[in-house]
Design an enzyme around this catalytic site. Structure first.
Site, mmCIF file in Angstrom:
data_model
loop_
_atom_site.group_PDB
_atom_site.id
_atom_site.type_symbol
_atom_site.label_atom_id
_atom_site.label_comp_id
_atom_site.label_asym_id
_atom_site.label_seq_id
_atom_site.Cartn_x
_atom_site.Cartn_y
_atom_site.Cartn_z
ATOM 1 N N CYS A 154 31.454 49.865 15.429
ATOM 2 C CA CYS A 154 31.455 50.597 14.163
ATOM 3 C C CYS A 154 30.683 49.787 13.126
ATOM 4 O O CYS A 154 30.117 48.748 13.456
ATOM 5 C CB CYS A 154 32.889 50.809 13.695
ATOM 6 S SG CYS A 154 33.805 49.290 13.521
ATOM 7 N N ASN A 192 27.823 38.583 6.852
ATOM 8 C CA ASN A 192 28.978 39.461 6.722
ATOM 9 C C ASN A 192 29.249 39.764 5.246
ATOM 10 O O ASN A 192 30.321 40.213 4.885
ATOM 11 C CB ASN A 192 30.187 38.789 7.394
ATOM 12 C CG ASN A 192 31.327 39.765 7.608
ATOM 13 O OD1 ASN A 192 31.141 40.980 7.584
ATOM 14 N ND2 ASN A 192 32.521 39.236 7.783
ATOM 15 N N GLU A 235 31.798 54.690 16.076
ATOM 16 C CA GLU A 235 31.860 55.384 14.784
ATOM 17 C C GLU A 235 30.752 56.426 14.721
ATOM 18 O O GLU A 235 29.589 56.116 14.967
ATOM 19 C CB GLU A 235 31.666 54.352 13.665
ATOM 20 C CG GLU A 235 31.647 54.944 12.282
ATOM 21 C CD GLU A 235 31.427 53.871 11.210
ATOM 22 O OE1 GLU A 235 31.509 52.676 11.532
ATOM 23 O OE2 GLU A 235 31.170 54.265 10.076
ATOM 24 N N CYS A 288 37.421 54.727 13.778
ATOM 25 C CA CYS A 288 37.771 53.295 13.780
ATOM 26 C C CYS A 288 39.286 53.167 13.715
ATOM 27 O O CYS A 288 40.007 54.165 13.791
ATOM 28 C CB CYS A 288 37.080 52.616 12.582
ATOM 29 S SG CYS A 288 37.221 50.814 12.593
ATOM 30 N N ASP A 311 36.986 44.963 21.662
ATOM 31 C CA ASP A 311 36.241 45.456 20.504
ATOM 32 C C ASP A 311 35.011 44.605 20.209
ATOM 33 O O ASP A 311 35.092 43.381 20.194
ATOM 34 C CB ASP A 311 37.132 45.413 19.247
ATOM 35 C CG ASP A 311 38.244 46.451 19.289
ATOM 36 O OD1 ASP A 311 38.039 47.525 19.869
ATOM 37 O OD2 ASP A 311 39.319 46.167 18.716
ATOM 38 N N GLU A 320 39.646 33.846 -8.557
ATOM 39 C CA GLU A 320 40.034 34.266 -9.907
ATOM 40 C C GLU A 320 39.407 35.610 -10.294
ATOM 41 O O GLU A 320 40.047 36.448 -10.938
ATOM 42 C CB GLU A 320 39.615 33.206 -10.940
ATOM 43 C CG GLU A 320 40.378 31.883 -10.860
ATOM 44 C CD GLU A 320 39.770 30.899 -9.849
ATOM 45 O OE1 GLU A 320 38.975 31.320 -8.968
ATOM 46 O OE2 GLU A 320 40.104 29.697 -9.924
ATOM 47 N N HIS A 356 37.446 56.499 6.916
ATOM 48 C CA HIS A 356 37.258 55.732 5.685
ATOM 49 C C HIS A 356 37.760 56.461 4.459
ATOM 50 O O HIS A 356 37.812 55.903 3.381
ATOM 51 C CB HIS A 356 35.785 55.352 5.517
ATOM 52 C CG HIS A 356 35.370 54.322 6.511
ATOM 53 N ND1 HIS A 356 34.801 54.663 7.723
ATOM 54 C CD2 HIS A 356 35.490 52.984 6.510
ATOM 55 C CE1 HIS A 356 34.584 53.563 8.415
ATOM 56 N NE2 HIS A 356 34.982 52.527 7.707
#
Ligand code: GLN
Ligand code: ZN
Length: 783
Positions: free
Chosen positions: A670, A126, A692, A753, A626, A20, A721
């Protein structure tokens, strides 16, 4: 004597069970809803969470109030330490919101004129926090109106609210300075600011305040003298806080590692309780793993003077707690001093509730192994009743049932595949080795015949609205599997054509068919479960749904080969096979806790090894695996890092070493600093590593030069980015910097990347620049 906490959790999520807050934030940012709406949604979520916790019978409710982006960033706002450049950002519509909210958003996201603050991973999770930007002359001016209003609201509602603040040591240790000064010089100032805040919190009627100091589970500092100094100053600071707090009791909370240093440092200061993580680093004794700690040996520094909030329920993973086992730990601790029950970390890291997870409706067995946020809260409540001898007959039954569920997870065929176990048992060191790089290089040079400074991209091309809509339509059944397939084939054909026109040397298929680089594979592997609604916040309004790796991982069928063949059929140039590596497959999932991570990584590696075999059979000469997350799982304490790196590198090599010399293995990294890990990058023994670099001012070049890196490497020369198209001169300079650091014969030319978040216009324009830079540099290399 202060009151005690019987049952609580270390922290709460804020994004909302159905995301939400995400929706409210994003419409507010787009100016499609009011500040009042955002304020209302955030308040409802805080209230809901408080009611859930209190309703379950927990007697203290952690509250950060309404948090609109990240709690490190909230702390910067609270301390009046948002970056100076946002000071003049105009109020947008902060009706009902903290007065600083638009400045806070400007720091988090940037504006058309202002860059955003850096963002990085929160310890080894993460989740990403906004990095405080300080300088030697930063002054801290307490701006506590929002915090106190939210607290007063909760107290009025009858919530036993416990404000949670980021502790001074952790806040500063994770900060960066813009002038190269030492952020920790501000330690005393932050303690003083908090000392002014505490009486104001006490006045609003909070019985407890929590300070999160997870930094105390790390090594704190490489230098023993500096470490001792920091700890002494931290202790002195907390003594001041205790004095300022009056009747309000202080809880110091650590998580993600051993809490003993926190107890050792702060015991006897008058802190009322320590919250500690009793899950991380403790494995099941059946593994006979030497990292395991017996109940009696936990927290040697704890004398019982302070209360212990024992985090026996895992706050960052989704497994159901073995309640009988947890109770045993709690009882062993209770023999030494006062104990309350808690989670090992904030519930920020797990989804809200199993109740809404429809993907488990047809899998009662898997469901019985899991506990999400709401279920964990119930576990804490039950354990607390049992510890106090107030358990009901129902509770007894629940303890037995939980124990059985955990046992059934350990014995189920879905978690123990006999054929696979036979195969992993037969793995030898030779399976993790290829012939020497020199030998491979020669064979590959002949086979591939690429120009010097070959150009390539990292894998994905723009995930356009059409691509995402096609996937959504397939999910809803609006288009057929065949129609979806055709749309992706058309997309791949287009992407190949564009790359040929741009003059790239090694092509990719563009990954249009992948929703996410981990989920795409988890959906095709046995032993993995993908969820529908199990969202967790990754940063700001962004959420992820980490798949659940519950059992032995096997690959029923090839996963990427058809797409590779299609892509290769459209071109005579080499198309890279594209896979996600074993470590990243673990890092971005909820991973089983009943065996060492290295064992699980090897299983994933074998599945990838088979996939690589199939790609080679289908004609692939170059395969990229990767590993963007390899840095992320690095243990917080140095002493534990070598063991991690051994299995992480071993799994990658197991996946990639089954091929002949002529097959060129690439990897990509990266999202984090790799300078310290450059040796590990070499250990992976990939023929080519793209990494990166542009975004970090090509920092990694020093490490490459100093370490005498001998493999192929492509330090990114375009920071993807930002939507800005780089000037030709910028990319030329970056490439010539790279040529100064790495011999031309090893160098590749590529972006930082993947390009899935970019638009086509800037992508095309930027790749033109990149290819032109490579061509120019080639001329000078050849001369
Ligand atoms: N191959 C992936 C891509 O290009 C890599 C993504 C990543 O490094 N996170 O999207
Ligand atoms: Zn990347």
């Amino acid at each position: 004597m202060t009151a005690q906490i019987n049952a609580t959790v270390a922290g709460v999520p804020r994004i909302g069970p159905k995301r939400e807050l995400k929706k409210a934030l994003e419409t507010y940012w787009k100016d499609a809803s009011t500040g009042r709406n955002l304020a209302t949604v955030a308040t409802q979520l805080v209230n809901q969470q408080a009611d859930l916790i209190a309703g379950a019978g927990l007697d203290s409710v952690p509250t950060i109030g309404r948090s609109f982006y990240d709690s490190m960033l909230d702390t910067s706002a609270l301390l009046g330490a948002l970056p100076e450049r946002v000071a003049d950002v105009a109020d947008h519509d902060n009706d009902g919101l903290p007065a600083y909210v638009d400045r806070l958003f400007a720091a988090a996201r940037g504006t058309a004129e202002l860059p955003a603050s850096a963002m990085t991973k929160w310890f080894d999770t993460n989740y990403h926090y906004i990095v405080p930007e300080l300088a030697a002359d930063t002054e801290f001016r307490l701006d506590d109106a929002a915090l106190l209003t939210d607290l007063a609201d909760q107290v009025t509602r009858g919530t036993a609210a416990r404000p949670v603040l980021i502790g001074p040591l952790t806040y500063l240790a994770l900060a960066r300075t813009t002038d190269g000064s030492d952020a920790l010089v501000h330690l005393e100032e932050i303690f003083e600011a908090y000392a002014r805040l505490l009486p104001r919190i006490a006045e609003r009627g909070a019985a407890w305040v929590q300070f999160d100091e997870p930094y105390l589970v790390t090594d704190v500092d490489k230098d023993e003298t500096r470490k001792a100094d920091l700890l002494a100053r931290t202790r002195a600071g907390y003594e001041k806080l205790v004095a300022a707090a009056g009747d309000t009791a202080l809880l110091v909370q650590t998580y993600f590692g051993d809490g003993d240093l926190a107890v050792k440092t702060l015991s006897g200061t008058g802190i009322a309780a320590f919250g500690v993580d009793l899950v991380t680093g403790r494995t099941d004794e059946r593994q006979a793993d030497d990292t395991n700690i017996a109940d009696e040996a936990l927290l040697p520094s704890w004398t019982g003077e302070e209360q212990l909030l024992a985090g026996v329920v895992d706050g960052r993973n989704i497994w159901r707690t073995d309640l009988a086992r947890a109770l045993q730990t709690l009882k062993a601790l209770a023999a030494r001093g006062p104990v309350g029950v808690s989670t090992s970390s904030s519930l920020l890291h797990v989804p809200y509730s199993l109740a809404q997870e429809t993907s488990l409706d047809d899998d009662a067995e898997l469901r019985s192994w899991l506990a999400f946020g709401a279920e964990k809260i119930a576990e804490v409540a039950l354990l607390s009743r049992a510890l106090r001898g107030e358990e009901t007959a129902e509770d007894d039954a629940a303890v037995a049932e939980a124990h059985e569920a955990v046992a059934s997870r350990r014995s189920s065929e879905r978690t123990r595949n006999a054929a696979l176990r036979q195969r992993t048992g037969a793995i030898t060191e030779a399976d993790r080795h290829r012939n020497s790089f020199d030998q491979r290089r020669e064979v590959q040079a002949k086979e591939l015949n690429l120009p010097p400074l070959p150009t390539t991209t990292i894998g994905s091309f723009p995930q356009t609205t059409e691509i995402r809509q096609a996937r959504a339509k397939l999910r809803k059944g609006d288009i057929t599997e065949a129609q979806y397939h055709d749309a992706m084939v058309a997309e791949i054909k287009d992407v190949i054509g564009r790359q040929e026109a741009l003059g790239l040397d090694v092509l990719v298929h563009g990954e249009p068919e992948r929703n996410d680089m981990v989920q795409y594979f988890s959906e095709q592997l046995e032993g993995y479960h993908s969820t529908d609604l199990a969202w967790v916040q990754s940063y700001g309004s962004r959420c992820v749904r980490p798949p659940i790796l519950f059992g032995d991982v096997t690959r029923p069928a090839a996963m990427t080969v058809e797409w590779f063949k299609i892509a290769q059929s459209f071109t005579d140039k080499f198309v890279k096979g594209m896979l996600t590596g074993p470590v990243t497959m673990l890092a971005w999932s909820f991973v089983r806790d009943d065996q060492p991570l290295g064992t699980t990584a090897d299983q994933v590696a074998l599945a990838l090894r088979d996939e690589i075999d199939d790609l080679v059979d289908a004609g692939a000469k170059i395969i990229q695996v990767d590993e963007p997350a390899i840095r992320e799982l690095l243990p917080l304490r140095r002493a534990q890092q070598p063991a991690y790196l051994k299995w992480a590198v071993g799994a990658f090599r197991l996946a990639t070493s089954g091929v002949a010399d002529d097959i060129q293995i690439h990897t990509h990294m990266c999202y984090s600093e790799f300078n310290e890990l450059i040796g590990t990058v070499g250990d992976l023994d990939a023929d080519v590593t793209s990494i990166e670099a542009a975004r970090n001012g090509m920092q990694v070049l020093h490490a490459l030069r100093d370490s005498g890196f001998e493999l192929g490497v492509g330090p990114g020369v375009w920071d993807i980015h930002s939507p800005r198209v780089p000037e030709q001169s910028e990319v030329d300079t970056l490439l010539s910097d790279a040529l100064d650091a790495v011999p031309a014969s090893q160098l590749w030319v590529n972006p930082d990347c993947g390009l899935k978040t970019r638009g086509w216009d800037e992508t095309t324009a930027s790749i033109k620049v990149l290819v032109a830079a490579a061509q120019k540099a080639r001329a000078s290399v050849n001369a």
